[in-house]
Design a protein around this motif. Structure first.
Motif, PDB file in Angstrom:
ATOM      1  N   ASN A  67     -34.093  31.683  16.521  1.00  0.00           N
ATOM      2  CA  ASN A  67     -33.878  32.406  15.279  1.00  0.00           C
ATOM      3  C   ASN A  67     -34.137  31.504  14.089  1.00  0.00           C
ATOM      4  OD1 ASN A  67     -30.907  31.366  14.477  1.00  0.00           O
ATOM      5  ND2 ASN A  67     -30.941  31.845  16.664  1.00  0.00           N
TER       6      ASN A  67
ATOM      7  N   ARG B 252     -33.048  30.834   9.949  1.00  0.00           N
ATOM      8  CA  ARG B 252     -31.940  31.075   9.023  1.00  0.00           C
ATOM      9  C   ARG B 252     -32.248  30.503   7.652  1.00  0.00           C
ATOM     10  NH1 ARG B 252     -26.935  29.430  13.093  1.00  0.00           N
ATOM     11  NH2 ARG B 252     -27.845  30.405  14.931  1.00  0.00           N
TER      12      ARG B 252
ATOM     13  N   THR C  26     -33.858  36.893  14.186  1.00  0.00           N
ATOM     14  CA  THR C  26     -34.499  36.518  15.434  1.00  0.00           C
ATOM     15  C   THR C  26     -36.005  36.633  15.251  1.00  0.00           C
ATOM     16  OG1 THR C  26     -34.520  38.746  16.332  1.00  0.00           O
ATOM     17  CG2 THR C  26     -32.534  37.440  16.697  1.00  0.00           C
TER      18      THR C  26
ATOM     19  N   LYS D 168     -34.384  40.708   6.553  1.00  0.00           N
ATOM     20  CA  LYS D 168     -32.921  40.774   6.617  1.00  0.00           C
ATOM     21  C   LYS D 168     -32.393  40.572   5.210  1.00  0.00           C
ATOM     22  CE  LYS D 168     -30.909  40.829  10.041  1.00  0.00           C
ATOM     23  NZ  LYS D 168     -30.077  39.907  10.876  1.00  0.00           N
TER      24      LYS D 168
ATOM     25  N   LYS E 209     -26.253  37.161  20.975  1.00  0.00           N
ATOM     26  CA  LYS E 209     -27.602  37.326  20.435  1.00  0.00           C
ATOM     27  C   LYS E 209     -28.066  36.038  19.768  1.00  0.00           C
ATOM     28  CE  LYS E 209     -30.193  40.363  17.304  1.00  0.00           C
ATOM     29  NZ  LYS E 209     -30.060  41.480  16.342  1.00  0.00           N
ATOM     30  N   TYR E 210     -27.230  35.500  18.946  1.00  0.00           N
ATOM     31  CA  TYR E 210     -27.482  34.193  18.367  1.00  0.00           C
ATOM     32  C   TYR E 210     -26.143  33.590  18.005  1.00  0.00           C
ATOM     33  CZ  TYR E 210     -27.370  37.326  14.311  1.00  0.00           C
ATOM     34  OH  TYR E 210     -27.042  38.300  13.420  1.00  0.00           O
TER      35      TYR E 210
ATOM     36  N   GLU F 169     -23.831  31.700  15.413  1.00  0.00           N
ATOM     37  CA  GLU F 169     -23.611  31.317  14.024  1.00  0.00           C
ATOM     38  C   GLU F 169     -22.985  29.936  13.985  1.00  0.00           C
ATOM     39  OE1 GLU F 169     -23.866  33.154  10.436  1.00  0.00           O
ATOM     40  OE2 GLU F 169     -24.299  31.055  10.921  1.00  0.00           O
TER      41      GLU F 169
ATOM     42  N   ILE G 212     -29.760  35.447   8.960  1.00  0.00           N
ATOM     43  CA  ILE G 212     -30.211  35.009  10.279  1.00  0.00           C
ATOM     44  C   ILE G 212     -31.177  36.059  10.806  1.00  0.00           C
ATOM     45  CG2 ILE G 212     -29.561  34.443  12.648  1.00  0.00           C
ATOM     46  CD1 ILE G 212     -26.794  33.754  11.673  1.00  0.00           C
TER      47      ILE G 212
ATOM     48  N   GLU H  60     -37.435  40.076  14.304  1.00  0.00           N
ATOM     49  CA  GLU H  60     -37.056  40.747  13.063  1.00  0.00           C
ATOM     50  C   GLU H  60     -38.001  40.341  11.937  1.00  0.00           C
ATOM     51  OE1 GLU H  60     -32.856  39.383  13.400  1.00  0.00           O
ATOM     52  OE2 GLU H  60     -32.387  41.507  13.063  1.00  0.00           O
TER      53      GLU H  60
END
Lengths: 114, 113
Positions: free
Chosen positions: B32, B34, B51, B57, A99-100, A102, B49, B54
């Motif tokens: 994304n 962050r 996307t 979070k 998904k992504y 890290e 994090i 979203e």
């Protein structure tokens, strides 16, 4: 702790010299990226290595070069050091995919060029 | 012009108080967004994090929001602690063939007793 280690932690070099910084990536990670962070600034992307090949580069001159080894550890080499190269150099380790991705950073190497 | 801009540059708050940090970005499209916390002379540590789909979070006392229409994100810290003193950096990952993190310049937060 992120599992990413950089060496040395501090280094002082003279203008015109060459330097090699090292990064041991987190176990299982296949990608390593290097960033330069000048004092009071956000990190700037230097380049990224994926499976031992450079697959992305920021706006840095060719005297900044790198290597990634089969165990996915990495080196950053800087030739003909300039005073403006003084900065915190960060290595980020990641496993690309999903998904992504890290990114885990090491503690950095503080380079001072005099 | 920086593709990721943050405000304020620095902030001082009293222990126990809440604060909100802002991030505006022009990176598009992106994979994304962050938020990282960076102690002085140390490597950044990921807080959240998100996307592009979203909106919010949370991670403990940290809550990040994202408005992809206005290209804005915020990081809200509740019940601040002395250990929250650090730089908080907004990072956007563009949709490219490789993972390149585009960092903002950060907000330096000082939590005072």
């Amino acid at each position: 702790e992120t599992g990413v280690t950089q060496s040395p932690t501090h280094l002082i070099k003279t203008r015109g010299q060459q330097v090699t910084l090292r990064c041991s990536s987190q176990s299982g990670h296949n990608t390593v990226s290097w960033y330069q962070q000048a004092l009071g600034q956000g990190p700037q992307f230097i380049f990224q290595y994926y499976r031992e090949e450079e697959n992305g580069r920021g706006n840095f001159p060719p005297r900044f070069s790198g290597l990634q080894f089969p165990n996915y550890s990495s080196e950053l080499n800087v030739n003909a050091l300039e005073l403006d190269d003084s900065a915190l150099y960060l290595c980020a380790s990641s496993l690309v995919g999903g998904k992504y991705t890290e990114a885990f950073f090491g503690q950095g190497t503080r380079l001072t060029v005099v | 012009k920086n593709q990721v801009e943050q405000s304020p540059q620095s902030l001082i708050i009293l222990e126990g108080k809440n604060c909100t940090l802002q991030c505006n970005y022009t990176v598009s499209p992106f994979s994304n967004l962050r938020w990282y916390k960076q102690d002085t002379g140390r490597g950044p540590v990921s807080l959240t994090i998100m996307t592009f789909s979203e909106n919010t979070k949370s991670n403990g006392r940290y809550t990040a929001t994202l408005d992809a229409d206005t290209k804005q994100s915020s990081l809200h810290i509740t019940a601040s602690q002395l250990s929250d003193s650090a730089s908080y950096i907004c990072v956007v990952i563009p949709n490219t063939g490789f993972q390149k993190l585009v960092f903002g310049t950060g907000t330096r937060l000082l939590v005072s007793p």
